[in-house]
Scaffold this motif. Structure first.
Motif, PDB file in Angstrom:
ATOM      1  N   VAL A 120      15.411  16.457   7.716  1.00  0.00           N
ATOM      2  CA  VAL A 120      14.466  16.396   6.615  1.00  0.00           C
ATOM      3  C   VAL A 120      14.754  15.141   5.832  1.00  0.00           C
ATOM      4  CG1 VAL A 120      13.547  17.535   4.576  1.00  0.00           C
ATOM      5  CG2 VAL A 120      14.417  18.925   6.452  1.00  0.00           C
ATOM      6  N   ALA A 121      13.767  14.330   5.573  1.00  0.00           N
ATOM      7  CA  ALA A 121      13.988  13.094   4.824  1.00  0.00           C
ATOM      8  C   ALA A 121      13.509  13.260   3.400  1.00  0.00           C
ATOM      9  CB  ALA A 121      13.219  11.935   5.475  1.00  0.00           C
ATOM     10  N   ALA A 122      14.359  12.867   2.435  1.00  0.00           N
ATOM     11  CA  ALA A 122      13.985  12.930   1.029  1.00  0.00           C
ATOM     12  C   ALA A 122      13.186  11.700   0.668  1.00  0.00           C
ATOM     13  CB  ALA A 122      15.231  13.021   0.155  1.00  0.00           C
ATOM     14  N   GLY A 123      12.006  11.901   0.150  1.00  0.00           N
ATOM     15  CA  GLY A 123      11.175  10.783  -0.260  1.00  0.00           C
ATOM     16  C   GLY A 123      11.557  10.308  -1.634  1.00  0.00           C
ATOM     17  N   PRO A 124      10.766   9.410  -2.201  1.00  0.00           N
ATOM     18  CA  PRO A 124      11.108   8.834  -3.486  1.00  0.00           C
ATOM     19  C   PRO A 124      11.073   9.821  -4.624  1.00  0.00           C
ATOM     20  CG  PRO A 124       8.921   8.135  -2.792  1.00  0.00           C
ATOM     21  CD  PRO A 124       9.540   8.827  -1.635  1.00  0.00           C
ATOM     22  N   THR A 125      10.374  10.953  -4.450  1.00  0.00           N
ATOM     23  CA  THR A 125      10.391  11.962  -5.500  1.00  0.00           C
ATOM     24  C   THR A 125      11.618  12.850  -5.399  1.00  0.00           C
ATOM     25  OG1 THR A 125       9.167  13.561  -4.156  1.00  0.00           O
ATOM     26  CG2 THR A 125       7.876  12.026  -5.497  1.00  0.00           C
ATOM     27  N   GLY A 126      12.381  12.732  -4.288  1.00  0.00           N
ATOM     28  CA  GLY A 126      13.564  13.568  -4.069  1.00  0.00           C
ATOM     29  C   GLY A 126      13.202  14.943  -3.576  1.00  0.00           C
ATOM     30  N   ALA A 127      11.922  15.229  -3.352  1.00  0.00           N
ATOM     31  CA  ALA A 127      11.520  16.577  -2.974  1.00  0.00           C
ATOM     32  C   ALA A 127      11.360  16.748  -1.481  1.00  0.00           C
ATOM     33  CB  ALA A 127      10.192  16.917  -3.655  1.00  0.00           C
ATOM     34  N   GLY A 128      11.546  15.663  -0.712  1.00  0.00           N
ATOM     35  CA  GLY A 128      11.462  15.766   0.732  1.00  0.00           C
ATOM     36  C   GLY A 128      10.025  15.817   1.196  1.00  0.00           C
ATOM     37  N   ARG A 129       9.884  16.104   2.482  1.00  0.00           N
ATOM     38  CA  ARG A 129       8.542  16.179   3.057  1.00  0.00           C
ATOM     39  C   ARG A 129       8.438  17.438   3.893  1.00  0.00           C
ATOM     40  NH1 ARG A 129       7.513  13.070   6.803  1.00  0.00           N
ATOM     41  NH2 ARG A 129       9.506  12.396   7.401  1.00  0.00           N
TER      42      ARG A 129
ATOM     43  N   ASP B  74       0.830  -1.209   0.000  1.00  0.00           N
ATOM     44  CA  ASP B  74       0.000   0.000   0.000  1.00  0.00           C
ATOM     45  C   ASP B  74       0.859   1.252   0.000  1.00  0.00           C
ATOM     46  OD1 ASP B  74      -2.275  -1.530   0.016  1.00  0.00           O
ATOM     47  OD2 ASP B  74      -2.568  -1.387   2.198  1.00  0.00           O
ATOM     48  N   THR B  75       1.931   1.229   0.797  1.00  0.00           N
ATOM     49  CA  THR B  75       2.824   2.392   0.875  1.00  0.00           C
ATOM     50  C   THR B  75       3.395   2.722  -0.489  1.00  0.00           C
ATOM     51  OG1 THR B  75       3.431   1.898   3.164  1.00  0.00           O
ATOM     52  CG2 THR B  75       4.961   3.256   1.894  1.00  0.00           C
ATOM     53  N   LEU B  76       3.925   1.729  -1.174  1.00  0.00           N
ATOM     54  CA  LEU B  76       4.542   1.975  -2.477  1.00  0.00           C
ATOM     55  C   LEU B  76       3.495   2.316  -3.536  1.00  0.00           C
ATOM     56  CD1 LEU B  76       7.303  -0.776  -2.555  1.00  0.00           C
ATOM     57  CD2 LEU B  76       7.530   1.631  -1.958  1.00  0.00           C
ATOM     58  N   SER B  77       2.311   1.721  -3.426  1.00  0.00           N
ATOM     59  CA  SER B  77       1.244   2.039  -4.383  1.00  0.00           C
ATOM     60  C   SER B  77       0.837   3.503  -4.279  1.00  0.00           C
ATOM     61  CB  SER B  77       0.036   1.131  -4.148  1.00  0.00           C
ATOM     62  OG  SER B  77       0.362  -0.223  -4.409  1.00  0.00           O
ATOM     63  N   LEU B  78       0.723   4.000  -3.048  1.00  0.00           N
ATOM     64  CA  LEU B  78       0.378   5.407  -2.857  1.00  0.00           C
ATOM     65  C   LEU B  78       1.477   6.321  -3.391  1.00  0.00           C
ATOM     66  CD1 LEU B  78      -1.187   5.280   0.721  1.00  0.00           C
ATOM     67  CD2 LEU B  78      -2.373   5.861  -1.410  1.00  0.00           C
ATOM     68  N   LEU B  79       2.721   5.961  -3.139  1.00  0.00           N
ATOM     69  CA  LEU B  79       3.831   6.767  -3.639  1.00  0.00           C
ATOM     70  C   LEU B  79       3.878   6.760  -5.160  1.00  0.00           C
ATOM     71  CD1 LEU B  79       6.631   5.764  -1.093  1.00  0.00           C
ATOM     72  CD2 LEU B  79       5.474   7.981  -1.264  1.00  0.00           C
ATOM     73  N   ALA B  80       3.625   5.608  -5.759  1.00  0.00           N
ATOM     74  CA  ALA B  80       3.614   5.517  -7.216  1.00  0.00           C
ATOM     75  C   ALA B  80       2.487   6.350  -7.802  1.00  0.00           C
ATOM     76  CB  ALA B  80       3.482   4.057  -7.644  1.00  0.00           C
TER      77      ALA B  80
ATOM     78  N   LEU C 131      13.510   3.426  -5.788  1.00  0.00           N
ATOM     79  CA  LEU C 131      13.656   2.760  -7.086  1.00  0.00           C
ATOM     80  C   LEU C 131      12.394   2.817  -7.934  1.00  0.00           C
ATOM     81  CD1 LEU C 131      15.601  -0.453  -6.004  1.00  0.00           C
ATOM     82  CD2 LEU C 131      16.499   1.472  -7.327  1.00  0.00           C
ATOM     83  N   LEU C 132      11.302   3.329  -7.390  1.00  0.00           N
ATOM     84  CA  LEU C 132      10.043   3.331  -8.120  1.00  0.00           C
ATOM     85  C   LEU C 132      10.158   4.009  -9.477  1.00  0.00           C
ATOM     86  CD1 LEU C 132       7.409   4.083  -5.318  1.00  0.00           C
ATOM     87  CD2 LEU C 132       7.458   2.057  -6.801  1.00  0.00           C
ATOM     88  N   LYS C 133      10.964   5.061  -9.562  1.00  0.00           N
ATOM     89  CA  LYS C 133      11.049   5.847 -10.797  1.00  0.00           C
ATOM     90  C   LYS C 133      12.033   5.289 -11.813  1.00  0.00           C
ATOM     91  CE  LYS C 133      11.999   9.564  -8.470  1.00  0.00           C
ATOM     92  NZ  LYS C 133      12.308  10.965  -8.116  1.00  0.00           N
ATOM     93  N   GLU C 134      12.636   4.137 -11.538  1.00  0.00           N
ATOM     94  CA  GLU C 134      13.717   3.622 -12.384  1.00  0.00           C
ATOM     95  C   GLU C 134      14.759   4.729 -12.623  1.00  0.00           C
ATOM     96  OE1 GLU C 134      12.519   0.579 -15.517  1.00  0.00           O
ATOM     97  OE2 GLU C 134      10.706   1.821 -15.407  1.00  0.00           O
ATOM     98  N   PRO C 135      15.370   5.228 -11.542  1.00  0.00           N
ATOM     99  CA  PRO C 135      16.194   6.438 -11.629  1.00  0.00           C
ATOM    100  C   PRO C 135      17.484   6.226 -12.413  1.00  0.00           C
ATOM    101  CG  PRO C 135      16.420   5.432  -9.472  1.00  0.00           C
ATOM    102  CD  PRO C 135      15.326   4.681 -10.169  1.00  0.00           C
ATOM    103  N   ALA C 136      17.918   7.293 -13.067  1.00  0.00           N
ATOM    104  CA  ALA C 136      19.245   7.303 -13.698  1.00  0.00           C
ATOM    105  C   ALA C 136      20.313   7.547 -12.647  1.00  0.00           C
ATOM    106  CB  ALA C 136      19.300   8.382 -14.777  1.00  0.00           C
TER     107      ALA C 136
END
Length: 328
Positions: free
Chosen positions: A319-328, A101-107, A151-156
């Motif tokens: 401050v923690a950076a989330g999967p979008t890299g934009a933090g919270r 659920d956590t990853l689905s919401l983030l995606a 890793l959700l975004k398949e980052p470069a």
């Protein structure tokens, strides 16, 4: 080679009435080439986390230049952040949600394909536990979930701050394999960790920061070679023979050698061929039980270069950076 990440002359200063002006990052430089695992190392308070926060737009720099994937940041950060995955410090998750659920919401929030959720859960070894609530997870499992979110975004470019925290030896080895697989697939990884032996094994290159400044950088092998004291460790069958061995080596004909006597061995410098040591000692009736080249490891180099480091100003609010890299 193409630089995925470049930092030049970065400065970040904090001011407070109680502590005055503190330079968290003071003219720091860093370059990460594409297709590498790059270790970013520094003592606590060295400016390492502040550098990562600044790079990801979580705090504003006071000077210097930065670029990610060829674009200047923070100016063009929105243009590249979709290709950057990051964990800075310890991200927090809703404890009553499952990992799935956590990853689905983030995606969903990031406009990412739903199929990425089971893919990243499998990558980090959580596929069998994906339906369990995060509050039941160990520290190591939460770290795996954090990596999955990045890793959700398949980052470069993947930036990981202490990803092995809480992992057992098997988990650390799995994380090492994951990093190598990601690089083979085209991802560049910047890895910050205090497990220096693991950094030495997995990383192609390193940057070490101390007191807000770079103290060394380059391929791991070159950094180790540049700071290796060299020499030979010599042990004899009888420790009581060490004084006689020291005398024999320092008075022998030929190029002079330097000998340092320890409780159970000699440290010998200035010998181009180890066989010379055995010949000299055998001629004196002394027999070697061990003859080992002394090479530096990353831990000893790190401690040598940061020995005078005092805690710096790496003390901004967490401050923690989330999967979008934009933090919270």
């Amino acid at each position: 080679m193409t630089a995925v990440l470049e930092i030049s002359g970065l400065r970040k200063t904090y001011r407070s009435r109680r502590r005055g002006v503190r330079h968290a990052v003071d003219g720091f430089d860093m370059r990460v080439e594409a297709g590498q695992v790059h270790g970013f190392l520094g003592p606590n308070g060295s400016g390492k986390t502040t550098t990562l926060r600044t790079l990801l737009g979580l705090v504003a720099p006071n000077g210097g230049r930065m670029s990610i994937l060829g674009q200047p940041v923070p100016q063009q950060l929105p243009a590249v952040i979709g290709r950057v995955g990051a964990i800075v410090e310890s991200p927090q998750f809703f404890p009553h949600f499952t990992a799935r659920d956590t990853l689905s919401l983030l995606a969903q929030a990031g406009g990412l394909a739903p199929h990425r959720v089971p893919a990243v859960l499998d990558l980090v070894g959580l596929a069998d536990r994906a339906g369990e609530r995060v509050r039941t997870y160990s520290l190591g499992m939460r770290q795996r979930l954090a990596v999955a979110s990045a890793l959700l975004k398949e980052p470069a470019l993947l930036i990981l701050d202490e990803p092995a925290n809480g992992l057992d030896p098997a988990g650390i080895r799995e994380m090492r394999t994951l990093m190598r697989d990601l690089v083979a697939a085209g991802t560049t990884v910047v890895l910050s960790s205090h497990i220096l032996g693991e950094i030495q094994v997995i990383c192609d290159s390193v940057t070490i920061i101390s007191r807000g400044r770079r103290v060394t950088a380059g391929p791991v092998a070159e950094v180790l070679a540049a700071h290796s004291g060299g020499g030979l460790r010599v042990r004899l069958e009888a420790a009581a023979d060490l004084p006689a061995a020291e005398s024999a080596l320092t008075t022998a004909d030929g190029p002079p050698v330097t000998v340092t006597r320890h409780a159970d061995h000699l440290l010998v410098h200035g010998v181009d061929q180890p066989a010379r040591v055995t010949r000299i000692l055998a001629a004196a009736g002394l027999y070697v039980s061990e003859l080992t080249p002394v090479t530096a490891d990353l831990e000893s180099v790190f401690l040598q270069l940061t020995a005078d480091a005092a805690p710096a100003a790496d003390a901004a609010p967490t401050v923690a950076a989330g999967p979008t890299g934009a933090g919270r």
